[in-house]
Design an enzyme around this catalytic site. Structure first.
Site, PDB file in Angstrom:
ATOM      1  N   VAL A  46      22.234  34.305  28.970  1.00  0.00           N
ATOM      2  CA  VAL A  46      21.973  32.906  29.308  1.00  0.00           C
ATOM      3  C   VAL A  46      20.541  32.512  28.974  1.00  0.00           C
ATOM      4  CG1 VAL A  46      21.824  31.253  31.213  1.00  0.00           C
ATOM      5  CG2 VAL A  46      23.773  32.810  31.059  1.00  0.00           C
ATOM      6  N   TYR A  78      27.244  39.366  45.953  1.00  0.00           N
ATOM      7  CA  TYR A  78      26.671  38.524  44.896  1.00  0.00           C
ATOM      8  C   TYR A  78      26.827  37.048  45.252  1.00  0.00           C
ATOM      9  CZ  TYR A  78      25.907  36.581  40.199  1.00  0.00           C
ATOM     10  OH  TYR A  78      25.439  35.863  39.120  1.00  0.00           O
ATOM     11  N   THR A 101      30.814  28.395  35.090  1.00  0.00           N
ATOM     12  CA  THR A 101      32.030  29.205  35.128  1.00  0.00           C
ATOM     13  C   THR A 101      31.754  30.539  34.426  1.00  0.00           C
ATOM     14  OG1 THR A 101      34.410  29.156  34.685  1.00  0.00           O
ATOM     15  CG2 THR A 101      32.950  28.266  32.962  1.00  0.00           C
ATOM     16  N   SER A 157      26.928  30.804  40.225  1.00  0.00           N
ATOM     17  CA  SER A 157      28.151  31.383  39.673  1.00  0.00           C
ATOM     18  C   SER A 157      29.355  30.782  40.384  1.00  0.00           C
ATOM     19  CB  SER A 157      28.144  32.902  39.877  1.00  0.00           C
ATOM     20  OG  SER A 157      29.442  33.436  39.730  1.00  0.00           O
ATOM     21  N   SER A 158      30.481  30.738  39.687  1.00  0.00           N
ATOM     22  CA  SER A 158      31.698  30.190  40.296  1.00  0.00           C
ATOM     23  C   SER A 158      32.231  31.063  41.430  1.00  0.00           C
ATOM     24  CB  SER A 158      32.788  30.016  39.228  1.00  0.00           C
ATOM     25  OG  SER A 158      33.080  31.253  38.612  1.00  0.00           O
ATOM     26  N   CYS A 159      31.721  32.290  41.561  1.00  0.00           N
ATOM     27  CA  CYS A 159      32.216  33.170  42.631  1.00  0.00           C
ATOM     28  C   CYS A 159      31.734  32.731  44.013  1.00  0.00           C
ATOM     29  CB  CYS A 159      31.810  34.617  42.365  1.00  0.00           C
ATOM     30  SG  CYS A 159      30.055  34.926  42.606  1.00  0.00           S
ATOM     31  N   HIS A 190      31.625  42.088  32.200  1.00  0.00           N
ATOM     32  CA  HIS A 190      32.658  41.153  32.635  1.00  0.00           C
ATOM     33  C   HIS A 190      33.908  41.335  31.775  1.00  0.00           C
ATOM     34  CE1 HIS A 190      29.113  39.031  34.402  1.00  0.00           C
ATOM     35  NE2 HIS A 190      29.983  38.787  35.344  1.00  0.00           N
ATOM     36  N   LYS A 239      23.964  34.059  45.873  1.00  0.00           N
ATOM     37  CA  LYS A 239      23.938  32.810  45.117  1.00  0.00           C
ATOM     38  C   LYS A 239      24.045  31.589  46.039  1.00  0.00           C
ATOM     39  CE  LYS A 239      23.260  34.179  40.937  1.00  0.00           C
ATOM     40  NZ  LYS A 239      22.012  33.800  40.264  1.00  0.00           N
ATOM     41  N   TRP A 293      43.074  46.348  33.319  1.00  0.00           N
ATOM     42  CA  TRP A 293      43.121  46.364  34.780  1.00  0.00           C
ATOM     43  C   TRP A 293      43.951  45.200  35.322  1.00  0.00           C
ATOM     44  CZ3 TRP A 293      38.821  48.031  38.528  1.00  0.00           C
ATOM     45  CH2 TRP A 293      38.425  49.349  38.242  1.00  0.00           C
TER      46      TRP A 293
END
Length: 294
Positions: free
Chosen positions: A2, A123, A151, A94-96, A166, A127, A189
């Site tokens: 980024v 995490y 995202t 982050s979207s999380c 990721h 954030k 996975w």
């Protein structure tokens, strides 16, 4: 990934007075080092893209590291930005941050309305703290600190580590290695059913540049495409781009993570910004970047 994308965007727009430090040059977890850096350089604008990041394995394995290191980075940079009179700071989250079972697509107001996904909870908590810290410094000190929530990202200079990456770069590596090794199967996975949204990092940089000029509010704003697909469909796209001829096998004993994480980007669209690079094109660019790195 980024940081380099934002740097490319700023250079493209004609900026030359850009202050950067690599992690080896400046440890943002070190409070005194960050204080010294800000006192010396006195930046006017800050893009806080630094973080300890990873995929589902890394998040779940290094839970303490992800919480401590991200809190340390944010606390140091945001506080020193206030101390040294930074005109504007952008904090990238982050979207999380959104609850695991929040309604889809994810609207900004869903923050803190439910339980987080367990595998990346540390995490996400870090954030969320960063978002609230920006809002608190705005409320108490009048700082123009904004928070953007991208995202899932991919693109140039991505992390292709076999354990800590990721899902998208991990799949690129898996399919390429399987092709090179003459394997007949790639194991993925989970069930392949979770849905994910992906944004090319250079599009994110474009959005960050746009918002640095046009967004001056408390609370967060989502950055994404507003479009998603299943992990299985993503895998099939990457399989085709890489040219792997074998079969896909899904290891359902492994975790899926959040069922769906689609961002509501209507707030961003209403401001006048939309993504430019579609997934098929972005995957081609990412794969060529991967090949150049190996």
């Amino acid at each position: 990934m980024v940081g380099s994308a934002i740097h490319r965007k700023l250079v493209k727009e004609g900026f030359s007075n850009i202050i950067t430090r690599t992690s080896s040059e400046l440890d943002l977890r070190n409070q005194q080092a960050v204080a010294d850096f800000f006192a010396q350089e006195k930046p006017d604008y800050v893009f806080l893209a630094a973080a300890k990041v990873g995929g589902i394995v890394a998040n779940n394995t290094y839970r303490a590291d992800f919480l401590y290191e991200n809190l340390a980075i944010q606390n140091n940079v945001i506080h020193q930005s206030y101390v040294n009179g930074v005109k504007k700071l952008m904090f990238l989250g982050s979207s999380c941050i959104y609850p695991k079972l929040a309604p889809q697509p994810l609207k900004e107001e869903y923050l803190l309305t439910g339980l987080l996904e367990d595998t990346n909870e540390p995490y996400a908590i870090a954030k969320i703290a960063g978002i609230k810290m920006c809002d608190a410094y705005r409320a108490q000190y009048g700082c123009n600190f904004i928070s953007v929530m991208p995202t899932n990202l991919y693109g140039y200079n991505d992390n292709y580590h076999p354990q800590n990456s990721h899902v998208l770069p991990a799949l690129i590596r898996k399919f390429d290695e399987a092709k090179r090794n003459g394997s007949t199967e790639v194991v993925i996975w989970g069930t392949g059913a979770p849905m994910r949204e992906f944004l090319f990092a250079d599009d994110l940089a474009d959005a960050c540049y746009f918002l640095m000029q046009n967004y001056n509010e408390s609370n967060l704003i989502n950055i994404g495409t507003g479009e998603d697909l299943t992990i299985k469909d993503l895998a099939l796209m990457i399989k085709d781009i890489v040219g792997f001829e074998g079969v896909l096998t899904f290891d359902t004993s492994k975790p899926d993570g959040t069922p769906r994480k689609l961002m509501d980007v209507s707030k961003l669209h209403n401001l006048g910004w939309r993504h430019q690079i579609e997934l098929a094109e972005g995957l081609q660019l990412a794969y060529q970047d991967y090949l150049s790195k190996i």
